[in-house]
Design a protein around this motif. Structure first.
Motif, mmCIF file in Angstrom:
data_model
loop_
_atom_site.group_PDB
_atom_site.id
_atom_site.type_symbol
_atom_site.label_atom_id
_atom_site.label_comp_id
_atom_site.label_asym_id
_atom_site.label_seq_id
_atom_site.Cartn_x
_atom_site.Cartn_y
_atom_site.Cartn_z
ATOM 1 N N ALA A 14 -31.993 1.934 -17.915
ATOM 2 C CA ALA A 14 -31.541 2.738 -17.131
ATOM 3 C C ALA A 14 -31.043 1.183 -15.930
ATOM 4 O O ALA A 14 -31.070 0.389 -15.757
ATOM 5 C CB ALA A 14 -32.130 3.096 -16.617
ATOM 6 N N TYR A 15 -29.604 1.601 -15.705
ATOM 7 C CA TYR A 15 -28.535 0.854 -15.002
ATOM 8 C C TYR A 15 -28.285 1.714 -13.501
ATOM 9 O O TYR A 15 -27.631 3.016 -13.855
ATOM 10 C CB TYR A 15 -27.411 0.463 -15.100
ATOM 11 C CG TYR A 15 -28.268 -0.601 -16.684
ATOM 12 C CD1 TYR A 15 -27.806 -2.087 -16.156
ATOM 13 C CD2 TYR A 15 -28.370 -0.266 -17.880
ATOM 14 C CE1 TYR A 15 -28.612 -2.925 -16.911
ATOM 15 C CE2 TYR A 15 -28.604 -1.154 -18.598
ATOM 16 C CZ TYR A 15 -28.819 -2.694 -18.220
ATOM 17 O OH TYR A 15 -29.159 -3.360 -19.327
ATOM 18 N N SER A 16 -28.440 1.323 -12.274
ATOM 19 C CA SER A 16 -27.338 1.702 -11.351
ATOM 20 C C SER A 16 -27.176 0.897 -10.378
ATOM 21 O O SER A 16 -26.903 0.134 -10.661
ATOM 22 C CB SER A 16 -28.889 2.527 -10.593
ATOM 23 O OG SER A 16 -29.436 0.965 -9.523
ATOM 24 N N CYS A 17 -25.840 1.758 -9.316
ATOM 25 C CA CYS A 17 -25.515 0.332 -8.721
ATOM 26 C C CYS A 17 -25.716 0.717 -7.090
ATOM 27 O O CYS A 17 -25.636 2.360 -6.430
ATOM 28 C CB CYS A 17 -24.300 0.086 -8.825
ATOM 29 S SG CYS A 17 -22.004 -0.255 -7.533
ATOM 30 N N THR A 18 -25.911 -0.647 -5.984
ATOM 31 C CA THR A 18 -26.110 -0.525 -5.050
ATOM 32 C C THR A 18 -25.391 -0.502 -3.941
ATOM 33 O O THR A 18 -25.454 -2.022 -4.061
ATOM 34 C CB THR A 18 -28.285 -0.784 -4.280
ATOM 35 O OG1 THR A 18 -28.651 -0.201 -5.767
ATOM 36 C CG2 THR A 18 -28.256 -0.314 -2.927
ATOM 37 N N LEU A 19 -25.303 -0.105 -3.488
ATOM 38 C CA LEU A 19 -24.056 -0.299 -2.347
ATOM 39 C C LEU A 19 -24.705 -0.981 -1.203
ATOM 40 O O LEU A 19 -25.464 0.458 -0.142
ATOM 41 C CB LEU A 19 -22.511 0.169 -1.762
ATOM 42 C CG LEU A 19 -22.063 0.669 -3.243
ATOM 43 C CD1 LEU A 19 -20.656 1.807 -2.938
ATOM 44 C CD2 LEU A 19 -21.277 -0.677 -3.563
ATOM 45 N N SER A 20 -24.922 -1.627 -0.227
ATOM 46 C CA SER A 20 -25.672 -1.578 1.252
ATOM 47 C C SER A 20 -24.810 -2.010 2.011
ATOM 48 O O SER A 20 -23.187 -2.932 2.564
ATOM 49 C CB SER A 20 -26.251 -3.727 1.294
ATOM 50 O OG SER A 20 -26.723 -3.292 -0.374
ATOM 51 N N TYR A 21 -24.338 -1.157 3.290
ATOM 52 C CA TYR A 21 -23.683 -1.361 4.423
ATOM 53 C C TYR A 21 -24.558 -1.308 5.361
ATOM 54 O O TYR A 21 -25.873 -1.200 5.103
ATOM 55 C CB TYR A 21 -22.991 0.531 4.661
ATOM 56 C CG TYR A 21 -22.053 0.610 3.202
ATOM 57 C CD1 TYR A 21 -20.504 0.066 3.541
ATOM 58 C CD2 TYR A 21 -22.624 1.558 2.408
ATOM 59 C CE1 TYR A 21 -20.106 0.130 2.284
ATOM 60 C CE2 TYR A 21 -21.716 1.801 1.233
ATOM 61 C CZ TYR A 21 -20.236 1.535 1.592
ATOM 62 O OH TYR A 21 -19.323 1.545 0.498
ATOM 63 N N PRO A 22 -24.099 -1.699 6.349
ATOM 64 C CA PRO A 22 -24.775 -1.802 7.839
ATOM 65 C C PRO A 22 -25.390 -0.221 8.453
ATOM 66 O O PRO A 22 -26.843 -0.332 8.870
ATOM 67 C CB PRO A 22 -23.547 -2.370 9.116
ATOM 68 C CG PRO A 22 -22.539 -2.902 7.979
ATOM 69 C CD PRO A 22 -22.755 -2.168 7.191
ATOM 70 N N GLN A 23 -25.083 0.375 7.987
ATOM 71 C CA GLN A 23 -25.521 1.541 8.268
ATOM 72 C C GLN A 23 -27.301 2.264 7.333
ATOM 73 O O GLN A 23 -27.659 3.045 7.340
ATOM 74 C CB GLN A 23 -24.631 2.917 7.977
ATOM 75 C CG GLN A 23 -23.329 3.291 9.431
ATOM 76 C CD GLN A 23 -22.689 1.582 8.680
ATOM 77 O OE1 GLN A 23 -22.034 1.387 7.740
ATOM 78 N NE2 GLN A 23 -21.411 1.229 9.420
ATOM 79 N N GLY A 24 -27.319 1.802 6.461
ATOM 80 C CA GLY A 24 -27.902 1.499 5.116
ATOM 81 C C GLY A 24 -27.317 1.444 3.480
ATOM 82 O O GLY A 24 -26.265 0.757 3.641
ATOM 83 N N ASP A 25 -28.452 1.763 2.758
ATOM 84 C CA ASP A 25 -27.702 1.429 0.846
ATOM 85 C C ASP A 25 -27.269 3.318 0.414
ATOM 86 O O ASP A 25 -27.868 3.339 0.980
ATOM 87 C CB ASP A 25 -28.555 1.249 -0.293
ATOM 88 C CG ASP A 25 -29.119 -0.773 0.827
ATOM 89 O OD1 ASP A 25 -28.462 -0.771 1.348
ATOM 90 O OD2 ASP A 25 -30.249 -0.933 0.420
ATOM 91 N N ILE A 26 -26.458 3.284 -0.645
ATOM 92 C CA ILE A 26 -26.236 4.041 -1.386
ATOM 93 C C ILE A 26 -26.356 3.384 -2.947
ATOM 94 O O ILE A 26 -25.950 2.634 -3.334
ATOM 95 C CB ILE A 26 -24.554 4.465 -0.848
ATOM 96 C CG1 ILE A 26 -24.511 5.091 0.351
ATOM 97 C CG2 ILE A 26 -24.174 6.008 -2.376
ATOM 98 C CD1 ILE A 26 -23.201 5.199 0.619
ATOM 99 N N THR A 27 -27.356 4.380 -3.415
ATOM 100 C CA THR A 27 -27.406 3.743 -4.800
ATOM 101 C C THR A 27 -26.778 5.065 -5.962
ATOM 102 O O THR A 27 -27.348 5.652 -5.421
ATOM 103 C CB THR A 27 -29.002 3.629 -4.915
ATOM 104 O OG1 THR A 27 -29.580 2.840 -4.197
ATOM 105 C CG2 THR A 27 -29.246 3.556 -6.238
ATOM 106 N N SER A 28 -26.197 4.716 -6.908
ATOM 107 C CA SER A 28 -25.517 5.322 -7.951
ATOM 108 C C SER A 28 -27.040 6.267 -8.505
ATOM 109 O O SER A 28 -27.694 5.593 -9.290
ATOM 110 C CB SER A 28 -24.709 4.657 -8.622
ATOM 111 O OG SER A 28 -25.225 3.365 -9.835
#
Length: 125
Positions: A14-28
């Motif tokens: 299983a694969y996912s993508c995580t975007l990191s921002y100063p406000q927090g992370d978003i994971t697909s």
């Protein structure tokens, strides 16, 4: 974009993508990669003329394979026997009545997963 090349059986996951921002992370959500194919080709068999030879083949996949055995590229029918130890992963093929012409023949197994066909490397007697 994630590119996996060449795809290996160990890439089945299983694969996912995580975007990191100063406000927090978003994971697909997870995306599943199911790798299917022949994972172990038959090896050269040893037989006595007039006797049988046994070949084994293994495949990896998340659904059961439909198995076909070939001699010199032609489907084998007739005086032979297949046994499916676990149709999801392996097949054993007994080729009966080895004759002199078989000493130069090439035997392969084919695993088909819902129309997606994978042929093994050849083996000989």
């Amino acid at each position: 974009t994630l590119t996996i090349s060449p795809v290996q059986f160990s890439d089945d996951s299983a694969y996912s993508c995580t975007l990191s921002y100063p406000q927090g992370d978003i994971t697909s959500p997870d995306v599943l990669l199911n790798v299917r194919g022949v994972s172990r080709s038959p090896v050269q068999g040893t037989a006595v003329l007039g006797r049988s030879v046994v070949f084994q083949c293994e495949a990896t996949g998340n659904i059961a394979a439909v198995w076909t055995w070939k001699r010199n590229g032609v489907d084998i029918t007739g005086d032979s026997e297949d046994s499916f130890e676990d149709p999801l992963s392996s097949t054993t093929f007994t080729y009966s009545g080895v004759v002199q012409e078989d000493t130069t023949a090439q035997f392969t197994c084919v695993a088909e997963f819902e129309g997606d066909t994978h042929e093994s490397q050849p083996a000989s007697v």
